[in-house]
Enzyme design. Structure first.
Site, short mmCIF file in Angstrom:
data_model
loop_
_atom_site.label_atom_id
_atom_site.label_comp_id
_atom_site.label_asym_id
_atom_site.label_seq_id
_atom_site.Cartn_x
_atom_site.Cartn_y
_atom_site.Cartn_z
N TYR A 197 0.82 -1.21 0.00
CA TYR A 197 0.00 0.00 0.00
C TYR A 197 0.86 1.26 0.00
CZ TYR A 197 -4.65 -2.01 0.90
OH TYR A 197 -5.83 -2.66 0.81
N LYS A 229 3.07 -15.27 2.50
CA LYS A 229 3.24 -15.98 1.23
C LYS A 229 4.75 -16.23 1.09
CE LYS A 229 1.82 -17.63 -2.74
NZ LYS A 229 1.00 -18.85 -2.85
N ASP A 234 -3.00 -18.18 0.44
CA ASP A 234 -3.97 -18.86 -0.44
C ASP A 234 -4.67 -19.99 0.32
OD1 ASP A 234 -1.49 -20.11 -0.39
OD2 ASP A 234 -1.51 -20.71 -2.49
N ASP A 252 -6.38 -6.97 4.22
CA ASP A 252 -7.50 -6.32 3.55
C ASP A 252 -8.41 -7.39 2.94
OD1 ASP A 252 -9.05 -4.27 2.31
OD2 ASP A 252 -8.00 -4.68 0.43
N ASP A 255 -12.38 -9.04 4.45
CA ASP A 255 -13.65 -9.06 3.69
C ASP A 255 -14.21 -10.48 3.69
OD1 ASP A 255 -13.54 -6.36 3.05
OD2 ASP A 255 -13.94 -6.68 0.92
C1 IPM Z 1 -10.32 -1.26 4.06
C2 IPM Z 1 -10.57 -0.64 2.72
C3 IPM Z 1 -9.38 0.25 2.37
C4 IPM Z 1 -8.15 -0.61 2.33
C5 IPM Z 1 -9.57 1.03 1.07
C6 IPM Z 1 -10.82 1.88 1.06
C7 IPM Z 1 -8.35 1.88 0.74
O1 IPM Z 1 -10.77 -1.63 1.77
O2 IPM Z 1 -10.15 -0.49 5.04
O3 IPM Z 1 -10.32 -2.49 4.16
O4 IPM Z 1 -7.86 -1.23 1.29
O5 IPM Z 1 -7.44 -0.66 3.33
MG MG Z 2 -10.89 -3.59 2.60
#
Ligand code: IPM
Ligand code: MG
Length: 358
Positions: free
Chosen positions: A143, A188, A220, A244, A248
């Site tokens: 990042y 990884k 993975d 990240d 999710d």
């Molecule tokens: C998160 C989001 C952010 C990230 C984005 C909006 C930059 O997806 O906080 O998980 O990738 O960190």
């Molecule tokens: Mg995110």
């Protein structure tokens, strides 16, 4: 009695709506427990751009730095997709806030609420008993590496220093000692040099925590293990981009992204305490913005985390968490969870519950 002085950055899309619901709940807590609420509201992200300012206006950053406690809604949306690099809401506000405030430890929980288990796509037996926390490194890795274009294409550099890995690993092990004493480090290391450093450093840190079990998984494989044996995990430690993606995925186990808060923390000298930014893990959801449909629970829980972690107000935080459980169990929720309340109605219901129960 304390003064709860924090920086409130509602941001874009559903941010202001879920933010207003959380602020209503904070007012209820302040009334009930006799605190003074002092929210410093500022623009951030697309909302700042639309006002003719930078995505992270100086005023907003200075307030965040001064209070050290930030409640953030969400930033970004298709309206600002044409912008490049740091002109964009995410790259120009969220990432600099994380970096400049040194918020290197991102904490995202995964403990499905019983009331929501049926909403998750996995079988009940794969979810029941799941209770883990992801510790995501937030200020390093791909990042923040050098990025750019050249005549042949584009590049994003991924770098980690040993010190960056060590300090986040320490946080994961410290947390594990207060829980079920297991750290799963995700990397990884069969391909990436940064992951080899990651693994070596985590192994070194683990030597100071003989009671904590350490497991290593490749990212993975981890995506599968999270679906097949979620109950085995306690603290999951990983780098920025893997964290990240995995968080999710973890949100799916909880039945909804709309109920998961997060904290991004920096630990200064003990006298200065923690600096924390608290935000829902969901995004700005522009498709449902301004319709009163957004689920405010993740934002309300983020406010609860702020009370606990930045202000040491555990009883207040628990009062909110209990009210949220009651809302979920009683179906006092928005349409995404099968209810019929609006965003603000959910906030008001939770605020009333905080006031009336003890
Ligand atoms: C998160 C989001 C952010 C990230 C984005 C909006 C930059 O997806 O906080 O998980 O990738 O960190
Ligand atoms: Mg995110």
């Amino acid at each position: 009695m304390s003064t709860i002085n924090f920086t409130y950055l509602p941001g874009d899309g559903i941010g202001p709506e879920v933010g207003a619901a959380a602020i209503a709940v904070l007012h209820a807590v302040a009334d009930k427990f006799g605190h003074t609420l002092k929210a410093e509201q500022h623009l951030v992200g697309g909302a700042a751009i639309d006002a003719g300012l930078k995505p992270l206006p100086d005023e907003s950053y200075q307030s965040a730095k001064r209070t050290g406690a930030i409640l953030l809604g969400a930033v970004g949306g298709p309206k600002w997709d044409h912008l490049k690099g740091e002109e964009r809401p995410e790259l120009g506000s969220l990432l600099p806030l994380r970096k400049r405030l040194n918020l290197y430890a991102n904490i995202r929980p995964c403990k499905p609420y019983p009331a929501l288990i049926e909403r998750a796509p996995l079988k009940r037996e794969r979810l029941e008993g799941t209770d883990f926390v992801v510790i995501r490194e937030l200020t390093g890795g791909i990042y923040f590496g050098k990025k750019g274009r050249d005549e042949r294409g584009a590049f994003d550099e991924c770098r980690y220093t040993e010190a960056e890995v060590e300090r986040i690993a320490v946080k994961a092990f410290d947390l594990a000692t207060t829980r079920r004493k297991k750290v799963t480090s995700v990397d990884k290391s069969n391909v990436l040099e940064t992951s080899r450093l990651w693994r070596e450093t985590v192994i070194k840190v683990a030597k100071n925590y003989p009671d904590v079990e350490l497991e290593h998984l490749l990212v993975d494989a981890m995506t599968m293990h999270m679906l097949t044996r979620a109950q085995d995990f306690d603290v999951i430690l990983t780098e920025n981009m893997f964290g990240d993606i995995l968080t999710d995925e973890a949100s799916v186990l909880c039945g909804s992204m709309g109920v998961i808060p997060s904290a991004s923390l920096s630990y200064g000298r003990p006298s200065k305490g923690v600096v924390g930014m608290y935000e829902p893990i969901h995004g700005s959801a522009p498709d449902i913005a301004d319709q009163g449909k957004a689920n405010p629970i993740a934002m309300i829980l983020s406010a609860a985390w702020m009370l606990r972690l930045s202000f040491g107000l555990s009883a207040e935080s628990e009062a909110i968490e209990r009210a949220v459980e009651a809302a979920l169990e009683g179906g006092h929720v928005t349409g995404d969870l099968g209810g019929s309340l609006s965003t603000q109605d959910v906030g008001d219901w939770i605020a009333d519950h905080v006031i009336s129960k003890q």
